[in-house]
Design an enzyme around this catalytic site. Structure first.
Site, PDB file in Angstrom:
ATOM      1  CE  LYS A  37      -0.364  -0.314   5.044  1.00 15.67           C
ATOM      2  NZ  LYS A  37      -1.173  -0.851   6.152  1.00 15.67           N
ATOM      3  NE  ARG A 134      -6.836   0.438  10.963  1.00 12.69           N
ATOM      4  CZ  ARG A 134      -5.597   0.269  10.514  1.00 12.69           C
ATOM      5  NH1 ARG A 134      -4.673   1.205  10.713  1.00 12.69           N
ATOM      6  NH2 ARG A 134      -5.258  -0.824   9.862  1.00 12.69           N
ATOM      7  CE1 TYR A 262      10.410  32.176   0.476  1.00 15.60           C
ATOM      8  CE2 TYR A 262      10.330  29.800   0.838  1.00 15.60           C
ATOM      9  CZ  TYR A 262      10.226  30.897  -0.014  1.00 15.60           C
ATOM     10  OH  TYR A 262       9.938  30.696  -1.334  1.00 15.60           O
ATOM     11  CG  MET A 311       6.922  23.276  -2.115  1.00 20.22           C
ATOM     12  SD  MET A 311       5.768  24.032  -3.253  1.00 20.22           S
ATOM     13  CE  MET A 311       4.691  24.923  -2.137  1.00 20.22           C
TER      14      MET A 311
HETATM   15  C1  LIG Z   1      -0.422  -1.785   6.878  1.00 18.82           C
HETATM   16  C2  LIG Z   1      -0.973  -3.055   7.370  1.00 18.82           C
HETATM   17  C3  LIG Z   1      -0.155  -4.181   7.578  1.00 18.82           C
HETATM   18  C4  LIG Z   1       1.355  -4.128   7.487  1.00 18.82           C
HETATM   19  O1  LIG Z   1       1.909  -3.662   8.714  1.00 18.82           O
HETATM   20  P1  LIG Z   1       3.480  -3.565   8.946  1.00 18.82           P
HETATM   21  O2  LIG Z   1       3.623  -3.135  10.356  1.00 18.82           O
HETATM   22  O3  LIG Z   1       3.983  -2.536   7.999  1.00 18.82           O
HETATM   23  O4  LIG Z   1       4.051  -4.909   8.663  1.00 18.82           O
HETATM   24  C5  LIG Z   1      -0.773  -5.387   7.895  1.00 18.82           C
HETATM   25  N1  LIG Z   1      -2.114  -5.461   8.039  1.00 18.82           N
HETATM   26  C6  LIG Z   1      -2.929  -4.396   7.882  1.00 18.82           C
HETATM   27  C7  LIG Z   1      -4.386  -4.551   8.084  1.00 18.82           C
HETATM   28  C8  LIG Z   1      -2.389  -3.157   7.562  1.00 18.82           C
HETATM   29  O5  LIG Z   1      -3.190  -2.081   7.428  1.00 18.82           O
END
Ligand SMILES: *Cc1c(COP(=O)(O)O)cnc(C)c1O
Length: 366
Positions: A37, A134, A262, A311
């Protein structure tokens, strides 16, 4: 195409090494889901996925469009979408992505879309909340799930999963063991009500390292693949994957009383030399690292960021350092330097890496 001289080097061999390290930590029959992700934790999700697609059982992304971009380059590995939204479910289905069904809203919408599209046995994953609060169904929802899904030919529950809230924090061990126990209770009840047991998964990187009893059928490894963990000892055996580098664009000699950047963030107390580097808060250097909090390395020497982070640029104090325009600048090139910068920025490696913007040129090394 990006010609930015600021580059993020991605060492795919190191990533492969790290993947094998996690494989060595789990039983041979335990599957690996590689979490890619957020552009592969700020790296390059497509390059990473292409490199390891035949070495893992699953990929996980947060959002549907992240999965779509992997399918568009021909990735065939199953992909779990961790946080699908109603408006993406049609795309999700047409790109052969597998949804996390985490509440009634999303489940009922997907049942309808799947039935409408006349699919059968479409793989879905049910998430249970065991304490993170969550996403996810609760134990009490199992009867509801049975009513919704038992007779459906459209969907097939491929896995049940949950997520640990504090797998890296051994002071919270009791809480984590309660999460593990609740998940076992949920899966047993599910099996009882449905008459079969889907695959089970619970562990992220720190879960893999700290709770071997919870590896179950699959583990979801994210940050560890990219060389980082929350465990100091494990960090030493993993290889560093990501290095962020730039160059010196310009050097200025300041007289006492002259200022930098700045809002005149720093007024020189004596004459000094500063270097301007083409990386700023739009590239992923948090503004909090300005005015002496952050640092980079030039010719092996640690130099402070002076003045405010702009930036597109930072200025660093190179007084007494031998260097010239065009010389290489290392923002980080090891796990320690990533952690050190993250700490200086009052954050964690996850945020430091995912903040590296798409403007920074990715360079693959393998
Ligand atoms: C991001 C995520 C992971 C991975 O977690 P890490 O600590 O980066 O290994 C696993 N499961 C879910 C549901 C996540 O959102």
């Amino acid at each position: 195409m990006s010609n930015h001289v600021t580059t993020l080097r991605i060492d795919l061999n190191a990533l492969h090494f790290n993947l094998n390290y996690f494989k060595s930590k789990v039983k041979s029959e335990t599957k690996i889901m590689a979490v890619v992700k957020a552009f592969g934790y700020g790296s390059d999700a497509i390059a990473v996925a292409q490199f390891i697609q035949n070495k893992v059982s699953y990929f996980a992304v947060a959002y549907t469009h992240e999965g779509v971009s992997l399918r568009e380059v021909g990735i065939k590995t199953p992909i779990l979408v961790l946080h699908p939204q109603k408006e993406n479910l049609v795309d999700l289905l047409s790109y052969d992505l597998e949804p996390n069904l985490y509440n009634r809203n999303i489940l009922e919408e997907f049942v309808e879309i799947a039935s409408h599209n006349k699919v059968t046995d479409y793989p879905v994953h049910i998430k249970f909340n065991t304490g993170l609060n969550r996403l996810g169904f609760s134990f009490e929802d199992i009867d509801y799930l049975r009513n919704e899904l038992k007779e459906s030919l459209a969907l097939k529950v491929k896995s049940l999963f949950s997520h640990l809230a504090a797998s890296e924090d051994l002071n919270e061990k009791e809480f984590t063991l309660d999460q593990i126990a609740l998940f076992k209770k949920i899966s047993t009840e599910f099996q009882h009500k449905f008459g079969f047991m889907p695959e089970l998964h619970l562990c992220n990187t720190s879960g893999v390292l700290n709770y071997p009893e919870a590896h179950l059928d699959m583990v979801r490894v994210g940050i560890g693949l990219y060389g980082l963990t929350n465990e100091k000892n494990a960090g030493l055996v993993l290889k560093n994957v990501l290095s962020l580098k730039s160059i010196i664009s310009q050097i200025h000699s300041l007289k006492k009383g002259e200022s930098i950047g700045y809002n005149r963030g720093l007024i020189a107390k004596e004459s000094m030399h500063i270097a301007t580097i083409p990386i700023g808060h739009a590239d992923g250097i948090p503004r909090i690292l300005g005015n002496g909090k952050g640092f980079v390395h030039i010719n092996g020497q640690k130099v402070q960021i002076v003045g405010n982070v702009c930036m597109d640029m930072i200025m660093v104090d190179i007084s007494g350092i031998e260097c010239k325009e065009g010389d290489s600048v290392v923002i980080f090139d090891s796990q320690e330097s990533i952690e050190e910068l993250a700490t200086a920025a009052d954050t964690i490696s996850y945020e430091m890496l995912t903040a590296i913007s798409q403007r920074v040129r990715r360079v693959l090394v393998s």
